[in-house]
Motif scaffolding. Structure first.
Motif, mmCIF file in Angstrom:
data_model
loop_
_atom_site.group_PDB
_atom_site.id
_atom_site.type_symbol
_atom_site.label_atom_id
_atom_site.label_comp_id
_atom_site.label_asym_id
_atom_site.label_seq_id
_atom_site.Cartn_x
_atom_site.Cartn_y
_atom_site.Cartn_z
ATOM 1 N N ASP A 127 -12.625 13.396 21.648
ATOM 2 C CA ASP A 127 -11.983 12.216 22.303
ATOM 3 C C ASP A 127 -12.029 12.879 23.968
ATOM 4 O OD1 ASP A 127 -11.065 11.007 20.177
ATOM 5 O OD2 ASP A 127 -9.173 12.031 19.986
ATOM 6 N N ASP B 109 0.056 5.276 32.376
ATOM 7 C CA ASP B 109 -0.453 5.204 31.016
ATOM 8 C C ASP B 109 -1.544 3.904 30.971
ATOM 9 O OD1 ASP B 109 1.327 6.996 30.225
ATOM 10 O OD2 ASP B 109 2.368 5.684 29.143
ATOM 11 N N ILE B 110 -1.456 3.192 31.706
ATOM 12 C CA ILE B 110 -2.801 2.078 31.810
ATOM 13 C C ILE B 110 -4.033 2.862 32.547
ATOM 14 C CG2 ILE B 110 -3.543 -0.101 32.899
ATOM 15 C CD1 ILE B 110 -0.734 -1.062 32.433
ATOM 16 N N THR C 83 -9.840 7.395 29.417
ATOM 17 C CA THR C 83 -10.160 7.890 28.263
ATOM 18 C C THR C 83 -10.727 6.949 27.123
ATOM 19 O OG1 THR C 83 -7.978 7.483 27.406
ATOM 20 C CG2 THR C 83 -8.349 9.684 28.529
ATOM 21 N N GLN C 84 -10.747 5.744 27.438
ATOM 22 C CA GLN C 84 -11.310 4.601 26.409
ATOM 23 C C GLN C 84 -12.383 3.661 26.890
ATOM 24 O OE1 GLN C 84 -9.968 4.763 23.258
ATOM 25 N NE2 GLN C 84 -8.681 6.758 24.245
ATOM 26 N N ASP D 82 -5.414 5.377 30.287
ATOM 27 C CA ASP D 82 -6.175 4.511 29.180
ATOM 28 C C ASP D 82 -7.482 4.331 29.738
ATOM 29 O OD1 ASP D 82 -6.036 3.580 26.313
ATOM 30 O OD2 ASP D 82 -6.673 1.711 27.330
#
Length: 708
Positions: free
Chosen positions: A678, A662-663, A669-670, A666
């Protein structure tokens, strides 16, 4: 009446006579007349320069005519002048080197003793900025090594060269001793470092001397791409000659293909090397002055492009692992299949050389009953393959031969002995839009799926693939504020399927990702971005020009903002000769648009989309590098592995956790957000071979874990 006498001429007897006449004519021609004769010939610019330089060298007594030409009493010929020119250039090169050494500026220091080194280090103790460069035996950062350090003390205006491994009888300091003395300065992040093409220097320092450079501040090579992405050459000597009016011969012009260690005269070496530091500093100041006129570009350069230099060095250093045994077996098997196919095709085509286009083309025309403009695989033969199995077999033969020759048999030989890995080489601004490219023997971005099979995850590691979901489509939707596309992305729908559903009046649920309807809708969408004409679009899709026009009109009705945005881009580029990329982060200069030429109008919208995709990729890679360093600090060995188009590859521990996954997602995507849409990123895990991916849930099941 006197009898008639019949004369016969023996041609063989005439030859000595003719030669004698020529010799007499040659012996009567003065050198001045010879030069006049040669000057009257049809000479291009290079020929004119050659004649002038050789003539001048003769008049100065530096060279004479060739001995055999003089002995044979031959006229001075252009061929002889060309051979003499080689001597002239070598003489001139030696003169230049001697002049460089004799006229070396007082602030160029040759450091050969501990005392002189101590004196210089005492000076740079007070410096806040240093220019650095390395002189080496070659350009391979794993096999070549450093032979001397170039360091410029900016405030003191001193440019030093410290030779350590030259092949010379002159005194030079020990390489390891100098490395120990310089290491604290290289690794002091508080001292700003300036270089030209810093990535190479950083890699050499690390691989050869185990020095981790810190504090990189300014690289004049990527800085030049900010000021002119159309520059024909980013070589330091070319740039300073063009923009600073400092005459500078290239390394090749002065030293040929020899490594710098062969320069035995250390004053010559210093005159050349210290000048690199000097002109790099001057070029940086010139670039800063012009970048200050464009604060948004300067800000982007310092915040993204400069950190990206080190990001690429780290990415290239990781390298791929090759399964050598599997590669050898695959190569043998593929070679046998290629030979069988070649023999079969040769026999079928009547014994011709199937690798000869001149021999093959008539046979293919006979087979198809039509005139072929060429035997180009993609443009001509591929459309015919479904109808003609023999052409399909030939295309397979060509594809397999390329796979074997370019990849399967070649890549194992490119593994670096020092690391045991295959390392990609990237150009940070390989395209004028700022997009990366891969260069050298191993082009990671062009590797076909079959070749990926020989690349494996290291022991106790996996390869994590993270891609930007529909990167350019999302960017185009955001830039144009196209509601149809933005809505599809918000709802998690495929925008091309949504377009196809309307264009062909088919429910979205009945259109697959590999359907012809989706392909046509996507091509029509891209036609707006790329400026593709109806005829070209029709050819791409195998439909008529009229059908292409109607499809574009239907799609355009659904995407009015996109159509308007592309039209606005064309108007802007015609007026200004460039378009902005990102948040005015960089320009794509298309000066021919000011002349009314059509091609820039086709490029401008694509440049904005592709250019922002490049920015997003670089920002994300920079952030990924930071995050992976943080994970390593916690004892988790994550490494950046590669970038392949819109995908980042990460080398990760085989026991990667869902939290760690997930890191990584992230970061994808961020790191670089778009307006109104998005980002998305899919995750694939390569547990063994790069070509065999599994989804996360399947990966967890295979290793016996639970899915949260």
């Amino acid at each position: 009446m006197a009898p008639k006498i019949k004369l016969t001429l023996n041609i063989e007897d005439a030859t000595p006579l003719t030669n004698a006449v020529k010799r007499k004519k040659a012996s009567n021609e003065t050198l001045a007349e010879a030069w006049q004769r040669l000057a009257s010939l049809k000479n291009n610019t290079t020929d004119q320069r050659m004649l002038a330089e050789v003539k001048a060298a003769m008049e100065e007594g530096k060279i004479g005519r060739e001995a055999d030409a003089v002995a044979g009493n031959k006229r001075l010929s252009k061929a002889e002048v060309k051979r003499l020119w080689v001597q002239v250039k070598e003489i001139r090169k030696l003169e230049i080197l001697e002049e460089m050494a004799a006229n070396m500026p007082d602030n160029y220091w040759l450091i050969q003793t501990v005392e002189r080194l101590d004196e210089f280090l005492a000076i740079i103790d007070n410096e806040q900025m240093l220019v650095f460069d390395v002189e080496t035996t070659g350009v391979n950062v794993y096999r070549d090594y450093l032979v001397g350090h170039v360091i410029s003390a900016v405030d003191a205006n001193l440019h030093a060269y410290i030779p350590v491994r030259h092949i010379t009888e002159e005194v030079q300091l020990d390489a390891e001793y100098v490395a120990r003395r310089l290491k604290p300065y290289y690794e002091n992040g508080a001292i700003k470092k300036v270089a030209h093409n810093a990535g190479y220097d950083i890699a050499i320092l690390k691989n050869d001397l185990n020095i981790d450079l810190k504090g990189l501040y300014f690289d004049t090579m990527p800085a030049m791409t900010m000021l002119n992405e159309n520059e024909p050459s980013y070589a330091l000597k070319k740039l300073v000659e063009k923009y600073l009016n400092i005459p500078s011969l290239t390394y090749g012009e002065l030293f040929g293909k020899n490594g710098f260690e062969t320069v035995s005269d250390l004053r010559v070496a210093t005159a050349y090397a210290a000048k690199d530091g000097d002109v790099t500093l001057k070029l940086m100041r010139f670039q800063q002055k012009h970048l200050e006129r464009f604060p948004s570009i300067y800000k982007y350069f310092m915040e993204v492009e400069m950190p990206f230099v080190e990001t690429l060095v780290e990415t290239e250093a990781t390298g791929f692992v090759i399964d050598q045994a599997y590669a050898a077996q695959y190569a043998d098997k593929l070679a046998a299949e290629i030979e069988d196919l070649r023999a079969e095709l040769t026999e079928t085509f009547g014994g011709i050389n199937i690798n000869s286009p001149a021999q093959l083309k008539p046979k293919l025309e006979e087979l198809t009953g039509q005139k072929l403009e060429s035997i180009d695989a993609k443009k001509v033969l591929k459309p015919l393959a479904p109808k003609y199995p023999l052409i399909k077999s030939y295309l397979k033969y060509k594809a397999d031969a390329k796979l074997y020759g370019t990849y399967i048999s070649k890549l194992p030989s490119l593994v670096e002995p020092k690391t045991g890995r295959l390392h990609p080489s990237y150009k940070a601004n390989g395209a004028a839009t700022g997009r990366l490219s891969s260069s050298g023997g191993f082009n990671a971005q062009n590797l076909p799926p079959e070749a990926r099979e020989i690349i494996v995850a290291p022991e106790d590691k996996v390869i994590v693939g993270l891609d930007f979901g529909n990167q350019e489509g999302r960017i185009a939707a955001a830039k144009a504020n196209e509601e149809f596309l933005l809505k599809a992305f918000r709802e998690g729908r495929d925008p091309y399927i949504a377009l196809a559903s309307i264009a062909y009046n088919i429910p979205e649920s009945e259109i697959s990702k590999d359907s012809k309807e989706r392909k046509r809708a996507k091509t029509g969408f891209l036609a707006y971005i790329y400026g593709t004409g109806d005829r070209t679009m029709g050819e791409q899709l195998g439909i008529t020009t009229k059908e292409a026009n109607e499809l574009k009109a239907t799609l355009g009705a659904q995407m009015p903002n996109l159509a308007s945005w592309t039209a606005d881009n064309k108007t802007f580029v015609k007026r200004h000769g460039f378009v902005w990329i990102g948040d005015n982060a960089r320009k794509r200069r298309l000066p021919d648009a000011l002349k009314g030429e059509y091609r820039p109008l086709l490029q401008c919208s694509n440049a904005r989309v592709q250019g922002e995709a490049a920015i997003q990729t670089k920002v994300t890679m920079n952030k990924m590098s930071e995050v992976l360093a943080e994970l390593r600090a916690k004892g988790r060995d994550f490494r950046p592995l590669a970038t392949v188009h819109d995908e980042l590859l990460v080398e990760a521990p085989a026991d990667i956790t869902e939290e760690e996954r997930d890191i990584l997602v992230d970061v994808m995507t961020q790191s670089y957000l778009l307006e109104g849409v998005d980002n998305e990123s899919d995750v694939e895990i390569y547990t063994e071979r790069w070509g065999d991916a599994v989804r996360w849930d399947e990966f967890v099941k295979e290793r016996g874990g639970n899915i949260d």
